[in-house]
Design an enzyme around this catalytic site. Structure first.
Site, PDB file in Angstrom:
ATOM      1  N   SER A 161       0.850  -1.191   0.000  1.00  0.00           N
ATOM      2  CA  SER A 161       0.000   0.000   0.000  1.00  0.00           C
ATOM      3  C   SER A 161       0.879   1.232   0.000  1.00  0.00           C
ATOM      4  CB  SER A 161      -0.889   0.014   1.247  1.00  0.00           C
ATOM      5  OG  SER A 161      -1.462   1.283   1.455  1.00  0.00           O
ATOM      6  N   TYR A 187       0.262  -0.154  10.825  1.00  0.00           N
ATOM      7  CA  TYR A 187      -0.176  -0.443   9.462  1.00  0.00           C
ATOM      8  C   TYR A 187       0.928  -0.129   8.461  1.00  0.00           C
ATOM      9  CZ  TYR A 187      -2.865  -0.297   5.116  1.00  0.00           C
ATOM     10  OH  TYR A 187      -3.310  -0.507   3.841  1.00  0.00           O
TER      11      TYR A 187
END
Length: 325
Positions: A161, A187
């Site tokens: 990501s 994350y």
């Protein structure tokens, strides 16, 4: 597989290309694929597009009932098998079943993931985002390597990501044992780990003609956001005050059908033959991040996510964590 190798190509696709468009000229008949997280969001659209082109697909599932319902509108050779990436025993059992059932594995799409979750521990106490997004897929891929080796030119795709830009690996405290837990730092670390994993994995697959790539699928509204309150998505600019997608999101976000396209491009594109370990976005190899470029936080790949030495360091740490689990 360093930052210098991140050179975009001339492709026929773009940010809003769909998975079906990417695979229009690709025949997957006779190919076998495993797609984690393949019954929701972009994972489901990945499965749909591959099945439509003739692939045999196994979708690992935590809930057989939910998966059956979610996959009911798909056609093709699609089966499910139980797997929980947070449970190493489950990972081993799934891999054993696949080893017994499959002659080879052509494509492994490590698509499943969690984002910005409350602090949770999985396995032997691993921070959950690192534990599920990275370690679960690390253990699964290692266990499936004999099947990948039996394929002709296998590919593994790891879903990373643009969130990798948040942070490098917290090398001194990966599990947030001493550092106060921050869901976005966790994350970002996990997404950096996904990119470094593909880098290191490609070297381990090169002896049998295999390659691995990481991809940023783009901004997409999917169940991945289930842990984010509406107020936070408004603050991020994803939603307007009315709770509907903001103008920014309408312009920049992709549909799930578009969100699966870079995964499918990385899994099948002839332009990636002979290349390995690269980070891809918008159906292309991503360019290095240009810090002064508009919206630099959303495009390109940072140096820390494609560093060979870091990739090897993380691989060894992951091996050690798995051995001690």
């Amino acid at each position: 597989m360093s930052l210098a190798d991140q050179i975009p190509q001339d492709t026929a696709f773009h940010a809003k290309s769909t998975g079906a468009e990417v695979l229009a000229d690709i025949d997957l008949t006779g190919k076998t694929a495993i797609v984690t997280g393949g019954y929701s969001g972009i994972g489901k659209e990945t499965v749909r597009a591959m099945a439509d082109r003739g692939a045999r697909i196994i979708v690992p599932v935590r809930s057989a009932e939910k998966a059956k319902e979610q996959l009911a509108d798909l056609t093709g050779d699609i089966t499910t098998a139980p797997l929980d990436l947070a449970d190493l025993t489950s990972v081993r059992q799934f891999a054993d079943r696949m080893t017994d059932a499959l002659p080879h594995l052509d494509l492994l799409i490590n698509n499943a993931g969690i984002m910005a979750t409350p602090e949770t521990r999985v396995g032997p106490g691993w921070e959950s985002q690192f534990g599920v997004n990275h370690m679960g897929h690390f253990a699964l891929t290692r266990a499936l390597m004999p099947l990948l080796e039996k394929a002709g030119v296998p590919r593994v795709v790891a879903l990373s990501s643009t969130g990798h830009k948040i942070t490098d690996i917290h090398w001194d405290d990966i599990q947030f044992a001493q550092t106060p837990y921050d869901k976005w730092q966790a994350y970002g670390q996990a997404k950096t780990a996904n990119a470094l994993f593909a880098n290191a994995l490609s070297r381990r697959m090169s002896s049998f003609g295999g390659t691995a790539f990481s991809v940023h699928p783009g901004g997409i509204f999917t169940p991945l956001q289930r842990h984010l309150p509406k107020e936070e998505m408004i603050a991020l600019g994803w939603l307007g005050e009315d709770g509907e997608p903001s103008e920014l999101a309408k312009q920049g976000f992709k549909s799930p059908e578009q969100g699966c396209s870079t995964t499918l491009w990385a899994a099948t594109s002839p332009l990636l033959a002979g290349k390995a370990g690269l980070y891809c976005e918008d159906c292309n190899i991503a360019a290095p991040t240009q810090a002064d470029a508009p919206r630099a936080r959303y495009f390109g790949v940072d140096a820390h996510a494609c560093d060979d030495d870091s990739a090897e360091r993380l691989w060894q740490i992951s091996e050690d964590l798995l051995a001690a689990a």
